[in-house]
Every structure is written in structure tokens, then in C-alpha cells.
Design an enzyme around this catalytic site. Sequence first.
Site, PDB file in Angstrom:
ATOM      1  N   ASP A  38      -4.332   7.765   2.573  1.00  0.00           N
ATOM      2  CA  ASP A  38      -5.546   8.102   1.817  1.00  0.00           C
ATOM      3  C   ASP A  38      -6.364   9.222   2.458  1.00  0.00           C
ATOM      4  O   ASP A  38      -7.578   9.283   2.285  1.00  0.00           O
ATOM      5  CB  ASP A  38      -6.465   6.868   1.660  1.00  0.00           C
ATOM      6  CG  ASP A  38      -5.726   5.681   1.097  1.00  0.00           C
ATOM      7  OD1 ASP A  38      -4.884   5.878   0.225  1.00  0.00           O
ATOM      8  OD2 ASP A  38      -6.002   4.551   1.555  1.00  0.00           O
ATOM      9  N   LYS A  41      -4.160  13.884   0.999  1.00  0.00           N
ATOM     10  CA  LYS A  41      -3.025  14.813   1.137  1.00  0.00           C
ATOM     11  C   LYS A  41      -2.749  15.561  -0.154  1.00  0.00           C
ATOM     12  O   LYS A  41      -2.245  16.669  -0.162  1.00  0.00           O
ATOM     13  CB  LYS A  41      -1.749  14.038   1.521  1.00  0.00           C
ATOM     14  CG  LYS A  41      -1.816  13.377   2.863  1.00  0.00           C
ATOM     15  CD  LYS A  41      -0.532  12.648   3.192  1.00  0.00           C
ATOM     16  CE  LYS A  41      -0.396  11.299   2.522  1.00  0.00           C
ATOM     17  NZ  LYS A  41      -1.372  10.284   2.889  1.00  0.00           N
ATOM     18  N   GLY A  65      -0.734   6.281  -3.686  1.00  0.00           N
ATOM     19  CA  GLY A  65      -1.457   6.545  -4.932  1.00  0.00           C
ATOM     20  C   GLY A  65      -2.209   7.846  -4.810  1.00  0.00           C
ATOM     21  O   GLY A  65      -2.942   8.045  -3.848  1.00  0.00           O
ATOM     22  N   HIS A  66      -1.965   8.760  -5.723  1.00  0.00           N
ATOM     23  CA  HIS A  66      -2.747   9.985  -5.699  1.00  0.00           C
ATOM     24  C   HIS A  66      -3.172  10.335  -7.109  1.00  0.00           C
ATOM     25  O   HIS A  66      -2.445  10.131  -8.070  1.00  0.00           O
ATOM     26  CB  HIS A  66      -2.014  11.139  -5.016  1.00  0.00           C
ATOM     27  CG  HIS A  66      -0.560  11.189  -5.320  1.00  0.00           C
ATOM     28  ND1 HIS A  66       0.391  10.699  -4.454  1.00  0.00           N
ATOM     29  CD2 HIS A  66       0.100  11.622  -6.403  1.00  0.00           C
ATOM     30  CE1 HIS A  66       1.572  10.846  -5.001  1.00  0.00           C
ATOM     31  NE2 HIS A  66       1.431  11.404  -6.182  1.00  0.00           N
ATOM     32  N   GLN A 245       1.707   7.783   2.825  1.00  0.00           N
ATOM     33  CA  GLN A 245       0.932   6.949   3.766  1.00  0.00           C
ATOM     34  C   GLN A 245       0.461   7.798   4.955  1.00  0.00           C
ATOM     35  O   GLN A 245       0.263   8.989   4.812  1.00  0.00           O
ATOM     36  CB  GLN A 245       1.738   5.725   4.225  1.00  0.00           C
ATOM     37  CG  GLN A 245       1.918   4.667   3.151  1.00  0.00           C
ATOM     38  CD  GLN A 245       3.024   4.961   2.158  1.00  0.00           C
ATOM     39  OE1 GLN A 245       4.100   5.400   2.511  1.00  0.00           O
ATOM     40  NE2 GLN A 245       2.764   4.714   0.884  1.00  0.00           N
TER      41      GLN A 245
HETATM   42  P1  IMP Z   1       2.618  -2.104   1.900  1.00  0.00           P
HETATM   43  O1  IMP Z   1       3.059  -0.713   2.186  1.00  0.00           O
HETATM   44  O2  IMP Z   1       2.256  -2.334   0.466  1.00  0.00           O
HETATM   45  O3  IMP Z   1       3.563  -3.130   2.429  1.00  0.00           O
HETATM   46  O4  IMP Z   1       1.245  -2.346   2.713  1.00  0.00           O
HETATM   47  C1  IMP Z   1       1.189  -2.379   4.137  1.00  0.00           C
HETATM   48  C2  IMP Z   1      -0.120  -1.773   4.620  1.00  0.00           C
HETATM   49  O5  IMP Z   1      -0.104  -0.379   4.373  1.00  0.00           O
HETATM   50  C3  IMP Z   1      -1.355  -2.298   3.903  1.00  0.00           C
HETATM   51  O6  IMP Z   1      -2.445  -2.310   4.824  1.00  0.00           O
HETATM   52  C4  IMP Z   1      -1.609  -1.265   2.829  1.00  0.00           C
HETATM   53  O7  IMP Z   1      -2.955  -1.241   2.415  1.00  0.00           O
HETATM   54  C5  IMP Z   1      -1.218  -0.005   3.577  1.00  0.00           C
HETATM   55  N1  IMP Z   1      -0.766   1.088   2.700  1.00  0.00           N
HETATM   56  C6  IMP Z   1       0.442   1.223   2.127  1.00  0.00           C
HETATM   57  N2  IMP Z   1       0.508   2.368   1.435  1.00  0.00           N
HETATM   58  C7  IMP Z   1      -0.667   2.976   1.581  1.00  0.00           C
HETATM   59  C8  IMP Z   1      -1.191   4.235   1.129  1.00  0.00           C
HETATM   60  O8  IMP Z   1      -0.539   5.034   0.448  1.00  0.00           O
HETATM   61  N3  IMP Z   1      -2.468   4.509   1.508  1.00  0.00           N
HETATM   62  C9  IMP Z   1      -3.194   3.664   2.299  1.00  0.00           C
HETATM   63  N4  IMP Z   1      -2.740   2.508   2.754  1.00  0.00           N
HETATM   64  C10 IMP Z   1      -1.485   2.157   2.401  1.00  0.00           C
END
Ligand code: IMP
Length: 430
Positions: A38, A41, A65-66, A245
Site C-alpha cells: 500500500d 506503487k 489492490g490498486h 505487496q
Molecule cells: P495474505 O497475503 O492475504 O495472506 O495476508 C497476509 C498479510 O499481508 C496480511 O497482514 C495482509 O493484510 C497483508 N497484505 C497482503 N497483501 C497486501 C497488500 O497488497 N497490501 C497490504 N497488505 C497486504
Amino acid sequence: MFKSIFANNPPLCYNYAVQQFLSSLGRVCAIIGAQWGDEGKGKATDILAGHFDVIARACGGANAGHTIVVKGRKHVFHLLPSGCLHEGKPVILGAGMVIHLPTLLEEIATLREAGIDILPRLHISHEAHIIFNYYKAMDAALEERRSRAKGQGIGTTKRGIGPAYTEKAARSGIRMERLEDDLSQELQQRAKDAQTLYGVTVESAEELAALKEAAALLADRVSDTVDLIHRYRSEGKTILVEGAQGVLLDIDHGSYPFVTSSSTSSAGALQALGLPPNALTSCIGIAKAYCTRVGSGTFLTEAPEEDAQRLRDRGGEYGATTGRPRRCGWLHLPDLCRGALTNGFTHWNITKLDVLDEEKEIPIGTGVDAQGKPVFDYLPGWQASTIGITSFEGLPENARQYIRYIGEQTGVPVALIGTGPEREHMIVKN
Ligand code: IMP
């Protein structure tokens, strides 16, 4: 003249700073989040995509998510990279990705409604893994199990990411190359396991229907993207690698276990795309001018709630994928330095500088004391609007000092500075 960097099909850039910056990127540039995702990017990617021939996303899934503005309407995309709107540019979804097909079809349809047909230029790795609907239910069940056992879950996005990478590592995942296979028997066996192990019901008919629908549209878009990307390279094409991420969520080097299940680094992106490490000519680390995190886990420089709420309000800090309010705090230099070392950052893009416009004083975490408590440096705020400023010299002196401080302390030059939500709200600094 300066704005030419923002044009979709840019004419020659006459601005010296812009020219210098672009030529310093070379043929393969990666954009990597330096915090917990977040970082914003999407804006740099979208801008730079206009200057590269091929756009490639490497890892992760619909946990990202963008927000993309298509014909004046905002859409949140999860799988297609931010740079995908640039007409005519090939878009690669690499082998490190885990793809929820209905989400991908929805994103393709959204673009089509806006008059953009991305299909002919979309290339999906045959080695990428498929995320079934029931992986999401497994993700939720595992979260609940963790919460019960440890009093706290990871705070996953519940998009099935963990289960998808678990299957991949266990060598029982289903890859895109099998999109047209009859998977009914396999799904039946999986349904039994999912029910016994996780109490999760697999709606096999629904899963199979989703596969069939995806196969009809995507089967001929699945290919050996490693071969493809090397063909592009041999033709002299330039490649923009869009990380997902952030480095603090990396499965190896992040704040384990509060991480995602993929590799979020530049090395991980290259691995996932089948590019050798020495292919990378530049790597832009993206960090907010402050710091945010969704989900659980340590956040050493997290601000007290009153300050956090102020940053959240000004920065609109709510998750694009889950809508969760983000935890907010300050930069933490040791993390930025480590990210720079492990990813080989050649430039910084510091985003959302304007969110700090009203701060009297800005703490920056520099390390921890003997008790493990964070230690801060305090830089003076500028208490003036920086929104939309497009030259470094145009920033208030204290804002310039803040940016210089980041560059000096991390040893990585700040090249791009975001000063507001619009595409044009960006400084190119040399
Ligand atoms: P998962 O990737 O859904 O398994 O989540 C694992 C951790 O990564 C959690 O704390 C999510 O909130 C965080 N996370 C996963 N993808 C993103 C992203 O694109 N932006 C911010 N946090 C993310």
C-alpha cells in the site's frame, strides 16, 4: 514540457531531470514496495509504464489492490498490473502469481466495458497457480484457528493466498497449464480433504463452471512467459516489473509470521518471471513519507491513535482490497535501509508527502533502545501545502530537508516525490 513523463505515449522529454531519470532506469526496472504494501506503487508504475515496452507482474494474487481510473471511473484491480491501461503494451502475469480466475475475468470485463480489450496483449504464465474459491474459505478457517490458538490471527486478506502457496510448496497445486483439463475427479478428492481437515465445503460444480468459463476466454492467453520475456529482451524491448505487496511482507525477509506467502522482493520478482538477477538495471523502492500497515504484527513506529487517525484521514488510509482502516505511523529508517540492501534499490519514490503538510514535527524511527523501544529523530514540519508541487525547489525548505534526510540516511537517492493524488502531482528530482 515536464508533463511529458505523464503522457501515455510520451513525446521526447526536454526536461533535463526527467530525461536523466528515465535514462538511469535502463532496460529492466522493478518497482518494489519498501514497507507493508500500500505504498502507492500504482502511480509510479502507471506513469513509468508509458516509457517501457512490456509490463510484468510477478507474484502474489488478489490480495493486492490498486485503484485504476478508467474513463473517469475508479476501479479497484487486484490481479492486472497498474500499468495495464497503456494501449498496445504486452502485459505478463508471471509464474509466481496465484490467480483467482473469476476475479481476473471480472477485471478483463471491466476494461472491456470501458472500451479496452486487454486480452490480445495479456500473457499468463502456464506455471502460475490457480486459486479456487474454496481456498478462500480455507484461508478464513486457518485464520480462525490461529486466532483461537494464539489469540491473534495474521489478518490475511482472506483471498486464499496462504492455501494457494501451501499447495504450491506441497507440490499439489493446480497450475494454469491445466486450465482445459477435466478436474472433476481431482476436485472431488480435494473436497473430502478440505471437509475433513478444515471443515470447508467445496462447491465442485461451481468451481468447475468457473474453470470452464475461464478456459473459454483465457486458454489461448496461457503460455510459456519465460520464453516470451526472453524473446522480448532479445528484440531489445524494455521491461517494467511491477512488484506486489511490500518487502516487510516478504515470506523470507519480512516480519514473519505476519507476512504474505510469496516473495515480494526484486529477486523474487525476477525469479518468478524467469529473468536472471543480472537482468535488473534499476529498482525503485517505493515508500510513503510515513508508514502504514494492515493486518497484525509488530509496527515499531506506530503512532498513538490521535496522530494515527490524523494521518489516516489525510491519507485516506483504508485498505483497497478489504476496506480495513490501516494502522498509521512514521518512517523506520532501519527497515528502509534493509529493504534497500536486500532489493538493490537504485532510487526512491517517496509517496504522499502532502499528507504530512500539517505536522508540526515529524518523528522518524532510527532504531531501538536497550528495552526494544523505538528511538526517534524529530524533523521540523513545514505546515504549508505541498499539494501538486512539481519541482523540488518549489517545496518548502523543511520538506526538502525531510527528503534529503531520507536520501542521506539510506544512501539511496530520492528520484520521485508524490505530492498529491493526481498523476501530475509528482516531482522528478535529480
Ligand atoms: P495474505 O497475503 O492475504 O495472506 O495476508 C497476509 C498479510 O499481508 C496480511 O497482514 C495482509 O493484510 C497483508 N497484505 C497482503 N497483501 C497486501 C497488500 O497488497 N497490501 C497490504 N497488505 C497486504
